[in-house]
Design a protein around this motif. Structure first.
Motif, PDB file in Angstrom:
ATOM      1  N   ILE A 104       0.857  -1.189   0.000  1.00  0.00           N
ATOM      2  CA  ILE A 104       0.000   0.000   0.000  1.00  0.00           C
ATOM      3  C   ILE A 104       0.891   1.236   0.000  1.00  0.00           C
ATOM      4  O   ILE A 104       1.808   1.357   0.808  1.00  0.00           O
ATOM      5  N   ASN A 105       0.616   2.142  -0.918  1.00  0.00           N
ATOM      6  CA  ASN A 105       1.417   3.347  -1.088  1.00  0.00           C
ATOM      7  C   ASN A 105       0.658   4.581  -0.611  1.00  0.00           C
ATOM      8  O   ASN A 105      -0.555   4.683  -0.790  1.00  0.00           O
ATOM      9  N   VAL A 106       1.387   5.517   0.004  1.00  0.00           N
ATOM     10  CA  VAL A 106       0.849   6.837   0.326  1.00  0.00           C
ATOM     11  C   VAL A 106       1.456   7.803  -0.680  1.00  0.00           C
ATOM     12  O   VAL A 106       2.665   8.030  -0.685  1.00  0.00           O
ATOM     13  N   HIS A 107       0.604   8.376  -1.556  1.00  0.00           N
ATOM     14  CA  HIS A 107       1.092   9.230  -2.646  1.00  0.00           C
ATOM     15  C   HIS A 107       0.508  10.629  -2.516  1.00  0.00           C
ATOM     16  O   HIS A 107      -0.692  10.804  -2.317  1.00  0.00           O
ATOM     17  N   ALA A 108       1.369  11.645  -2.663  1.00  0.00           N
ATOM     18  CA  ALA A 108       0.978  13.034  -2.390  1.00  0.00           C
ATOM     19  C   ALA A 108       0.399  13.749  -3.600  1.00  0.00           C
ATOM     20  O   ALA A 108       0.891  14.799  -4.026  1.00  0.00           O
ATOM     21  N   SER A 109      -0.669  13.206  -4.161  1.00  0.00           N
ATOM     22  CA  SER A 109      -1.430  13.911  -5.195  1.00  0.00           C
ATOM     23  C   SER A 109      -2.811  13.291  -5.280  1.00  0.00           C
ATOM     24  O   SER A 109      -3.082  12.249  -4.673  1.00  0.00           O
ATOM     25  N   LYS A 113      -3.715  12.467 -11.397  1.00  0.00           N
ATOM     26  CA  LYS A 113      -2.852  13.622 -11.656  1.00  0.00           C
ATOM     27  C   LYS A 113      -1.556  13.499 -10.865  1.00  0.00           C
ATOM     28  O   LYS A 113      -1.556  13.050  -9.727  1.00  0.00           O
ATOM     29  N   TYR A 114      -0.487  13.923 -11.486  1.00  0.00           N
ATOM     30  CA  TYR A 114       0.827  14.002 -10.856  1.00  0.00           C
ATOM     31  C   TYR A 114       1.334  12.664 -10.324  1.00  0.00           C
ATOM     32  O   TYR A 114       1.654  12.512  -9.151  1.00  0.00           O
ATOM     33  N   ILE A 120       4.223  17.153  -5.368  1.00  0.00           N
ATOM     34  CA  ILE A 120       3.979  18.381  -4.601  1.00  0.00           C
ATOM     35  C   ILE A 120       4.573  19.571  -5.342  1.00  0.00           C
ATOM     36  O   ILE A 120       3.924  20.621  -5.505  1.00  0.00           O
ATOM     37  N   HIS A 121       5.800  19.428  -5.790  1.00  0.00           N
ATOM     38  CA  HIS A 121       6.461  20.509  -6.523  1.00  0.00           C
ATOM     39  C   HIS A 121       5.645  20.941  -7.741  1.00  0.00           C
ATOM     40  O   HIS A 121       5.374  22.133  -7.938  1.00  0.00           O
ATOM     41  N   TRP A 122       5.268  19.972  -8.559  1.00  0.00           N
ATOM     42  CA  TRP A 122       4.629  20.309  -9.832  1.00  0.00           C
ATOM     43  C   TRP A 122       3.211  20.847  -9.657  1.00  0.00           C
ATOM     44  O   TRP A 122       2.743  21.658 -10.460  1.00  0.00           O
ATOM     45  N   ALA A 123       2.522  20.421  -8.613  1.00  0.00           N
ATOM     46  CA  ALA A 123       1.189  20.970  -8.354  1.00  0.00           C
ATOM     47  C   ALA A 123       1.276  22.466  -8.104  1.00  0.00           C
ATOM     48  O   ALA A 123       0.460  23.253  -8.608  1.00  0.00           O
ATOM     49  N   THR A 161       6.469  24.554  -1.574  1.00  0.00           N
ATOM     50  CA  THR A 161       6.556  23.098  -1.548  1.00  0.00           C
ATOM     51  C   THR A 161       6.938  22.604  -0.159  1.00  0.00           C
ATOM     52  O   THR A 161       6.379  21.618   0.330  1.00  0.00           O
ATOM     53  N   GLY A 162       7.868  23.280   0.501  1.00  0.00           N
ATOM     54  CA  GLY A 162       8.275  22.851   1.831  1.00  0.00           C
ATOM     55  C   GLY A 162       7.132  22.861   2.828  1.00  0.00           C
ATOM     56  O   GLY A 162       6.979  21.937   3.636  1.00  0.00           O
TER      57      GLY A 162
END
Length: 304
Positions: A104-109, A113-114, A120-123, A161-162
């Motif tokens: 199971i993955n935790v993905h920040a988008s 999309k992305y 995070i950066h590209w959003a 982003t930070g």
């Protein structure tokens, strides 16, 4: 649950903490190998490894994960699930299928999309007003698996982003615990693959400011690459790092200094950018007024 945790940067630490606090049996923390940092090139362990040591959890940092001892260990570990949070490597089927419930993955988008290494950066660079975190049942593709839980959040108009990185790390940790608690009740939702966008890893060159672009595009670029890889432009033959800026009304030849008194304003392709905090090589990050006075910046000088 008996869990193998796979994650490398500080983004993954809140998820690791949440697993322990929720009472899960984290049998090992897996991260990428130590890397040399600083002028002395001293080897430094990833944040997840440091945290695992503090928690008394065994660790592994395999150089190779496609075959060999690590694969054999993971297949024999009898884990219920592997939790993957910004591990930084592609997992092949022999690892994806090793735990009883897979990975199971935790993905920040907000998938699809992305997909990729820098969502995070590209959003922020692309001026998105919303983003979020998805937990996902991993498959052999890059972030192509079925979504389990989706959590949305607004992006602040000046958020970097930070700052967003830290917020999403905690949103992700909460979503992860919710996912594991209701794993048998969740109906995985296939992604609409035709809507997918890619968020590749950024290079230092991605922080270079193109003054021909309009002011708000530059503003988003600076926010999106702060603190890493960092926004920069060339000034008097040196790399000037830009920390905080804001768009303002202005008109002039792109890259030209328009105001250099109490404020530092530079013309763009449309509008202007007020540089609020900047940093020259060998100097500390400081307010623009310090740069104006220290470097004796003149109206008409060119950046870029």
């Amino acid at each position: 649950m008996r869990i193998i945790f796979m994650g490398t940067p500080d983004f993954a630490v809140p998820s690791l903490n949440a697993l322990v606090e929720a009472g899960h049996d984290v049998i090992c923390v897996v991260a990428q190998p130590d890397k040399p940092k600083g002028r002395g090139k001293k080897l430094v362990s990833p944040p997840t490894i440091e945290r695992a040591r503090a928690l008394g959890i065994p660790t592994k940092q395999p150089k190779r994960i496609r075959r060999g001892p690590f694969v054999e260990w993971m297949q024999a570990a009898q884990a219920d699930v592997a939790v993957v949070v910004a591990y930084g490597r592609i997992l092949r089927p022999n690892l994806l299928n090793a735990p009883k419930r897979g990975c199971i993955n935790v993905h920040a988008s907000l998938l699809p999309k992305y997909r990729g290494a820098a969502p995070i950066h590209w959003a922020i660079i692309n001026g998105e007003s919303k983003t979020g975190v998805c937990t996902m049942q991993m498959d052999v593709g890059m972030d192509t698996g079925d979504v389990l839980i989706r959590r949305e959040t607004n992006i602040g108009s000046e958020e970097t982003t930070g700052e967003l990185w830290t917020r999403l790390a905690h949103i992700g940790s909460t979503a992860l615990i919710e996912t594991l608690a209701s794993i048998d009740q969740i109906s995985p939702q296939p992604q609409e693959h035709e809507l997918a966008t890619h968020a590749p890893m950024l290079q230092k060159s991605d922080g270079c400011i193109d003054w021909q672009q309009e002011a708000h595009t530059i503003f988003n670029r600076v926010r999106g690459v702060t603190p890493f890889p960092g926004a920069w432009t060339i000034f008097r033959g040196q790399k000037l790092k830009l920390w905080t800026v804001r768009p303002v009304e202005a008109n002039g030849t792109p890259g030209t200094v328009l105001v250099a008194k109490k404020k530092l304003i530079v013309a763009t392709g449309s509008g202007g950018i007020e540089i609020q905090e900047a940093q020259l090589p060998g100097k500390k990050r400081g307010l623009a007024i310090n740069l104006i006075n220290g470097a004796r910046i003149q109206v008409g000088e060119q950046l870029g």
